[in-house]
Design a protein around this motif. Structure first.
Motif, mmCIF file in Angstrom:
data_model
loop_
_atom_site.group_PDB
_atom_site.id
_atom_site.type_symbol
_atom_site.label_atom_id
_atom_site.label_comp_id
_atom_site.label_asym_id
_atom_site.label_seq_id
_atom_site.Cartn_x
_atom_site.Cartn_y
_atom_site.Cartn_z
ATOM 1 N N GLU A 1 79.067 11.803 -30.531
ATOM 2 C CA GLU A 1 79.422 12.817 -29.531
ATOM 3 C C GLU A 1 78.203 13.195 -28.691
ATOM 4 O O GLU A 1 78.303 13.339 -27.469
ATOM 5 C CB GLU A 1 80.004 14.056 -30.214
ATOM 6 C CG GLU A 1 81.356 13.806 -30.838
ATOM 7 C CD GLU A 1 81.844 14.922 -31.742
ATOM 8 O OE1 GLU A 1 83.048 14.927 -32.045
ATOM 9 O OE2 GLU A 1 81.030 15.772 -32.157
ATOM 10 N N ALA A 2 77.046 13.340 -29.333
ATOM 11 C CA ALA A 2 75.817 13.686 -28.606
ATOM 12 C C ALA A 2 75.422 12.552 -27.663
ATOM 13 O O ALA A 2 74.998 12.803 -26.528
ATOM 14 C CB ALA A 2 74.683 13.984 -29.590
ATOM 15 N N LEU A 3 75.560 11.301 -28.110
ATOM 16 C CA LEU A 3 75.248 10.161 -27.259
ATOM 17 C C LEU A 3 76.177 10.128 -26.053
ATOM 18 O O LEU A 3 75.727 9.942 -24.917
ATOM 19 C CB LEU A 3 75.349 8.851 -28.051
ATOM 20 C CG LEU A 3 75.070 7.565 -27.267
ATOM 21 C CD1 LEU A 3 73.661 7.569 -26.673
ATOM 22 C CD2 LEU A 3 75.272 6.350 -28.170
ATOM 23 N N ASP A 4 77.464 10.323 -26.281
ATOM 24 C CA ASP A 4 78.430 10.347 -25.171
ATOM 25 C C ASP A 4 78.072 11.437 -24.165
ATOM 26 O O ASP A 4 78.092 11.190 -22.955
ATOM 27 C CB ASP A 4 79.852 10.575 -25.688
ATOM 28 C CG ASP A 4 80.489 9.313 -26.252
ATOM 29 O OD1 ASP A 4 79.901 8.218 -26.123
ATOM 30 O OD2 ASP A 4 81.598 9.426 -26.823
ATOM 31 N N ALA A 5 77.748 12.620 -24.657
ATOM 32 C CA ALA A 5 77.415 13.739 -23.762
ATOM 33 C C ALA A 5 76.147 13.437 -22.966
ATOM 34 O O ALA A 5 76.085 13.689 -21.755
ATOM 35 C CB ALA A 5 77.251 15.021 -24.564
ATOM 36 N N PHE A 6 75.137 12.880 -23.625
ATOM 37 C CA PHE A 6 73.883 12.555 -22.943
ATOM 38 C C PHE A 6 74.112 11.487 -21.874
ATOM 39 O O PHE A 6 73.636 11.612 -20.744
ATOM 40 C CB PHE A 6 72.824 12.095 -23.942
ATOM 41 C CG PHE A 6 71.542 11.684 -23.284
ATOM 42 C CD1 PHE A 6 70.682 12.627 -22.746
ATOM 43 C CD2 PHE A 6 71.209 10.343 -23.164
ATOM 44 C CE1 PHE A 6 69.503 12.250 -22.114
ATOM 45 C CE2 PHE A 6 70.039 9.954 -22.535
ATOM 46 C CZ PHE A 6 69.181 10.916 -22.009
#
Length: 189
Positions: free
Chosen positions: A95-100
């Motif tokens: 999720e953090a990778l997608d958001a970044f």
């Protein structure tokens, strides 16, 4: 921009296949394991912080891993794309990778999972340990890393499957055959 996640348990062949994919597609390789090992070897603050965690066979906390990964991406603004090897290992990391990536106007193009059974993994890593002497390939650490993968990390796959981005590829067999199967999938992206 082509952004790939190459997924699989320790010893599945991610490093071997990543090298071939980088050459073919001109991607920048991001291996969290390689980055951690470089920090440990250079005795940076991060290296000192994660050294014992990795030596014990545990996963580095998400906050440290994500910050390090974001920094690596920022250092390569002209990349044609990235191949993520060994990351994400948790849904929170995915999720953090997608958001970044979204904040940088890009996204994960696809996720390819190398499917390899535990018996094959154990044989491959034992052979790799003889050659490289990597501390994280020692038998006790290996068992913990494989358990970690099958107990926790594998749960990231449904996250990407829900986005219709996941393809599984048989990771057992000839290196070239596996590579050809991977490129057949990646060429669709």
């Amino acid at each position: 921009m082509l952004n790939l996640v190459l997924f699989g348990p320790p010893g599945a062949g991610k490093g071997t296949q990543s090298a071939k994919l980088i050459e073919k597609y001109g991607l920048h390789h991001i291996s969290t394991g390689d980055i951690f090992r470089a920090h440990i070897q250079n005795q940076t603050d991060l290296g000192k912080q994660v050294s014992q965690i990795i030596a014990d066979g545990n996963l580095v906390p998400d906050s440290i891993t994500i910050a390090m990964l974001e920094e690596e991406i920022k250092q390569n603004p002209d990349a044609k794309g990235f191949i993520f090897d060994g990351f994400p290992r948790t849904v929170a990391q995915a999720e953090a990778l997608d958001a970044f990536l979204e904040s940088n106007n890009t996204a994960i193009s696809g996720v390819v999972a190398l499917d390899v059974d535990e018996t094959e993994l154990t044989q491959r890593i034992a052979k790799r340990q003889e050659i490289s002497g990597r501390a994280d390939d020692a038998a006790d650490k290996l068992k913990k890393r494989i358990e970690e993968y099958f107990g926790k990390t594998i749960h990231v796959l449904p996250y990407y499957e829900g986005q219709n981005k996941l393809t599984k590829v048989n990771g057992i067999g000839d290196i070239e055959e596996i590579f050809n199967n991977l490129t057949a999938v990646i060429d669709r992206y």
